[in-house]
Scaffold this active site. Structure first.
Site, mmCIF file in Angstrom:
data_model
loop_
_atom_site.group_PDB
_atom_site.id
_atom_site.type_symbol
_atom_site.label_atom_id
_atom_site.label_comp_id
_atom_site.label_asym_id
_atom_site.label_seq_id
_atom_site.Cartn_x
_atom_site.Cartn_y
_atom_site.Cartn_z
ATOM 1 N N GLU A 275 0.868 -1.178 0.000
ATOM 2 C CA GLU A 275 0.000 0.000 0.000
ATOM 3 C C GLU A 275 0.907 1.231 0.000
ATOM 4 O OE1 GLU A 275 -3.305 1.779 -0.666
ATOM 5 O OE2 GLU A 275 -3.255 -0.399 -0.422
ATOM 6 N N SER A 276 0.881 1.941 -1.128
ATOM 7 C CA SER A 276 1.856 3.035 -1.306
ATOM 8 C C SER A 276 1.700 4.140 -0.272
ATOM 9 C CB SER A 276 1.748 3.601 -2.729
ATOM 10 O OG SER A 276 0.421 3.968 -3.019
ATOM 11 N N CYS B 24 4.454 -2.249 -8.491
ATOM 12 C CA CYS B 24 3.110 -1.863 -8.067
ATOM 13 C C CYS B 24 3.145 -0.662 -7.107
ATOM 14 C CB CYS B 24 2.406 -3.082 -7.483
ATOM 15 S SG CYS B 24 0.624 -2.949 -7.567
ATOM 16 N N ARG C 93 -3.428 5.484 -9.714
ATOM 17 C CA ARG C 93 -3.541 4.435 -8.685
ATOM 18 C C ARG C 93 -4.832 3.651 -8.865
ATOM 19 N NH1 ARG C 93 -3.701 5.890 -2.629
ATOM 20 N NH2 ARG C 93 -3.476 3.678 -2.210
ATOM 21 N N ILE D 242 -2.531 -6.736 -9.153
ATOM 22 C CA ILE D 242 -3.357 -6.722 -7.943
ATOM 23 C C ILE D 242 -3.636 -5.278 -7.545
ATOM 24 C CG2 ILE D 242 -3.515 -7.403 -5.519
ATOM 25 C CD1 ILE D 242 -1.493 -9.638 -6.164
ATOM 26 N N ARG D 243 -4.860 -4.858 -7.730
ATOM 27 C CA ARG D 243 -5.231 -3.457 -7.466
ATOM 28 C C ARG D 243 -4.124 -2.529 -7.970
ATOM 29 N NH1 ARG D 243 -6.396 -1.516 -2.363
ATOM 30 N NH2 ARG D 243 -7.877 -0.149 -3.376
ATOM 31 N N HIS E 182 3.260 -7.910 -10.794
ATOM 32 C CA HIS E 182 4.087 -8.565 -9.774
ATOM 33 C C HIS E 182 4.785 -9.800 -10.324
ATOM 34 C CE1 HIS E 182 2.402 -6.451 -6.193
ATOM 35 N NE2 HIS E 182 1.342 -6.333 -6.971
ATOM 36 N N GLU F 10 7.151 -11.256 -9.018
ATOM 37 C CA GLU F 10 7.539 -12.068 -7.852
ATOM 38 C C GLU F 10 6.437 -13.042 -7.442
ATOM 39 O OE1 GLU F 10 6.556 -9.022 -7.765
ATOM 40 O OE2 GLU F 10 5.422 -8.592 -5.942
#
Ligand code: GLN
Length: 185
Positions: A48-49, A79, A105, A132-133, A168, A170
């Site tokens: 969450e940035s 992300c 965002r 993801i979002r 992502h 990863e």
């Protein structure tokens, strides 16, 4: 070659596993004294940035990390990590603001909050991409090079020492984007 992984919040463990598989040394950054150790690259994970931006400042990591990034330290943001590097953030506030990109965002809305696809990444061919979002890059300035697009939106870019992906890698078995980053070190 040693990579520091920002481990305040979010999906940092998954990056560490990728680095492990590629045989790179890594350690976690959680507090200023972690910066005393030498490192050749930095990963800013997904999460969450807004929270990560706040923690970076509260823990006095913001200034030293920003100086290192501006000084040319290779950095890879996924992300939320991408959002932290963007100069302009639609739906949030800029954090490091070191990369000449404008991001949106939560760009895919509620319906399509998370999805998987495969698309071309410059120099790597078709690779798996898990969103993801996720944000996307609404505009990339002349200093930024576009590396991948999905449905007409930029989802990966590079500007000198800075690499970002909205997806992502990863969370897949594909090591190619992490290898691409290690090649930047
Ligand atoms: N939606 C998150 C944000 O705006 C990013 C999501 C992620 O990192 N997977 O910070």
């Amino acid at each position: 070659m040693t990579v520091a992984v920002l481990a305040l919040q979010g999906a940092f463990l998954e990056h560490e596993k990728m680095l492990e598989k590629l045989g790179a040394d890594w350690f976690e950054i959680r507090q200023p004294r972690d910066l005393d150790r030498p490192f050749d690259g930095l990963i800013l994970p997904g999460g969450e940035s807004t929270t990560m931006g706040k923690l970076l400042r509260d823990l006095d990591l913001y200034e030293p990390l920003r100086a290192k990034i501006q000084g040319g330290l290779p950095v890879y943001g996924t992300c939320a990590g991408l959002i932290l590097l963007a100069e302009t953030v639609d739906g949030g506030v800029p954090c490091f603001a070191t990369m000449d990109i404008a991001v949106k965002r939560n760009a895919y809305g509620r319906q399509l909050g998370s999805f998987y696809t495969e698309a071309d990444f410059q120099g790597l061919g078709k690779i798996p991409m898990t969103f993801i979002r996720a944000p996307y890059i609404a505009a990339a300035g002349p200093k930024a090079q576009v590396l991948a697009e999905v449905d007409g939106h930029i989802v990966a870019a590079r500007q000198g020492n800075q690499l970002v992906t909205a997806f992502h890698p990863e969370l897949s078995d594909d090591l190619s984007v992490h290898q691409y980053f290690l090649n930047m070190l």
